[in-house]
Design a protein around this motif. Structure first.
Motif, mmCIF file in Angstrom:
data_model
loop_
_atom_site.group_PDB
_atom_site.id
_atom_site.type_symbol
_atom_site.label_atom_id
_atom_site.label_comp_id
_atom_site.label_asym_id
_atom_site.label_seq_id
_atom_site.Cartn_x
_atom_site.Cartn_y
_atom_site.Cartn_z
ATOM 1 N N UNK A 246 -14.951 -22.571 -4.203
ATOM 2 C CA UNK A 246 -16.243 -24.063 -4.706
ATOM 3 C C UNK A 246 -16.701 -23.648 -6.024
ATOM 4 N N UNK A 247 -16.351 -22.679 -7.153
ATOM 5 C CA UNK A 247 -16.616 -22.536 -8.239
ATOM 6 C C UNK A 247 -15.080 -23.164 -9.057
ATOM 7 N N UNK A 248 -14.356 -23.068 -8.701
ATOM 8 C CA UNK A 248 -12.754 -23.684 -9.356
ATOM 9 C C UNK A 248 -13.118 -25.017 -10.219
ATOM 10 N N UNK A 249 -14.511 -25.901 -9.367
ATOM 11 C CA UNK A 249 -14.244 -27.196 -10.306
ATOM 12 C C UNK A 249 -15.233 -27.067 -11.464
ATOM 13 N N UNK A 250 -15.904 -26.211 -11.611
ATOM 14 C CA UNK A 250 -16.908 -25.816 -12.890
ATOM 15 C C UNK A 250 -16.340 -24.826 -13.946
ATOM 16 N N UNK A 251 -15.665 -24.101 -13.148
ATOM 17 C CA UNK A 251 -14.577 -23.069 -14.272
ATOM 18 C C UNK A 251 -13.433 -24.253 -14.630
ATOM 19 N N UNK A 252 -13.026 -25.270 -14.154
ATOM 20 C CA UNK A 252 -12.329 -25.948 -14.957
ATOM 21 C C UNK A 252 -12.740 -26.141 -15.997
ATOM 22 N N UNK A 253 -13.622 -27.227 -15.270
ATOM 23 C CA UNK A 253 -14.317 -28.222 -16.910
ATOM 24 C C UNK A 253 -15.751 -26.936 -17.717
ATOM 25 N N UNK A 254 -15.703 -26.138 -17.627
ATOM 26 C CA UNK A 254 -16.460 -24.705 -18.735
ATOM 27 C C UNK A 254 -15.153 -24.659 -19.374
ATOM 28 N N UNK A 255 -13.372 -24.294 -18.775
ATOM 29 C CA UNK A 255 -12.618 -23.883 -20.177
ATOM 30 C C UNK A 255 -12.222 -25.489 -20.747
ATOM 31 N N UNK A 256 -12.165 -26.281 -20.260
ATOM 32 C CA UNK A 256 -12.846 -27.722 -21.478
ATOM 33 C C UNK A 256 -13.836 -27.804 -22.384
ATOM 34 N N UNK A 257 -14.701 -27.149 -22.532
ATOM 35 C CA UNK A 257 -15.944 -27.066 -23.309
ATOM 36 C C UNK A 257 -17.163 -27.648 -22.742
ATOM 37 N N UNK A 258 -16.926 -28.497 -21.448
ATOM 38 C CA UNK A 258 -18.105 -28.617 -20.850
ATOM 39 C C UNK A 258 -18.919 -27.801 -19.935
ATOM 40 N N UNK A 259 -20.485 -27.841 -20.088
ATOM 41 C CA UNK A 259 -21.126 -27.207 -19.886
ATOM 42 C C UNK A 259 -21.918 -27.697 -18.689
ATOM 43 N N UNK A 260 -21.804 -27.162 -17.738
ATOM 44 C CA UNK A 260 -22.387 -26.774 -16.230
ATOM 45 C C UNK A 260 -23.528 -26.253 -15.871
ATOM 46 N N UNK A 261 -24.903 -26.728 -15.430
ATOM 47 C CA UNK A 261 -26.228 -26.141 -15.401
ATOM 48 C C UNK A 261 -26.014 -26.628 -14.188
ATOM 49 N N UNK A 262 -26.491 -25.818 -12.918
ATOM 50 C CA UNK A 262 -26.741 -26.635 -11.447
ATOM 51 C C UNK A 262 -25.618 -26.899 -10.768
ATOM 52 N N UNK A 263 -24.715 -27.213 -10.802
ATOM 53 C CA UNK A 263 -23.956 -28.676 -10.529
ATOM 54 C C UNK A 263 -24.069 -29.044 -11.477
ATOM 55 N N UNK A 264 -24.325 -30.052 -12.274
ATOM 56 C CA UNK A 264 -24.765 -30.810 -12.997
ATOM 57 C C UNK A 264 -23.996 -30.635 -14.342
#
Length: 112
Positions: free
Chosen positions: A77-95
């Protein structure tokens, strides 16, 4: 499997593959681009099924508010956030932070 559903899923995957790294789109925007504005949920089903295929960046598809609603369909379940953050997208509280700036609308960028 229903051939129409299979064809729709493949159309969804074609659009999702075009979302640039560091950008996100939504289920609804993809559905609207495909001429099926009311089928955002079907786009979500396509994303859930996409994890069995390589080369589909499902992590770049979020809900209309920038929420990572598909995260539980990843193997972790944390993979989606990790992949986005790897691309420079910041995620906070699943948003997605700065969602409006990062939103990629296929209708605007692909020009049917």
């Amino acid at each position: 499997m229903d051939t129409n559903k299979t064809n729709f899923f493949e159309l969804v995957y074609q659009v999702v593959r075009l979302i640039p790294p560091g950008r996100v789109s939504t289920y609804g925007a993809i559905a609207a681009y495909l001429g099926t504005k009311g089928s955002a949920r079907m786009v979500g089903w396509a994303m859930n099924a996409s994890h069995k295929q390589a080369g589909i960046p499902a992590h770049r598809v979020v809900n209309r508010e920038g929420l990572l609603t598909g995260k539980n369909h990843f193997s972790d379940p944390e993979a989606m956030q990790r992949l986005l953050e790897k691309e420079g997208i910041m995620v906070e509280s699943d948003r997605i932070k700065d969602f409006a700036r990062l939103f990629w609308d296929p209708a605007e960028h692909l020009k049917i």
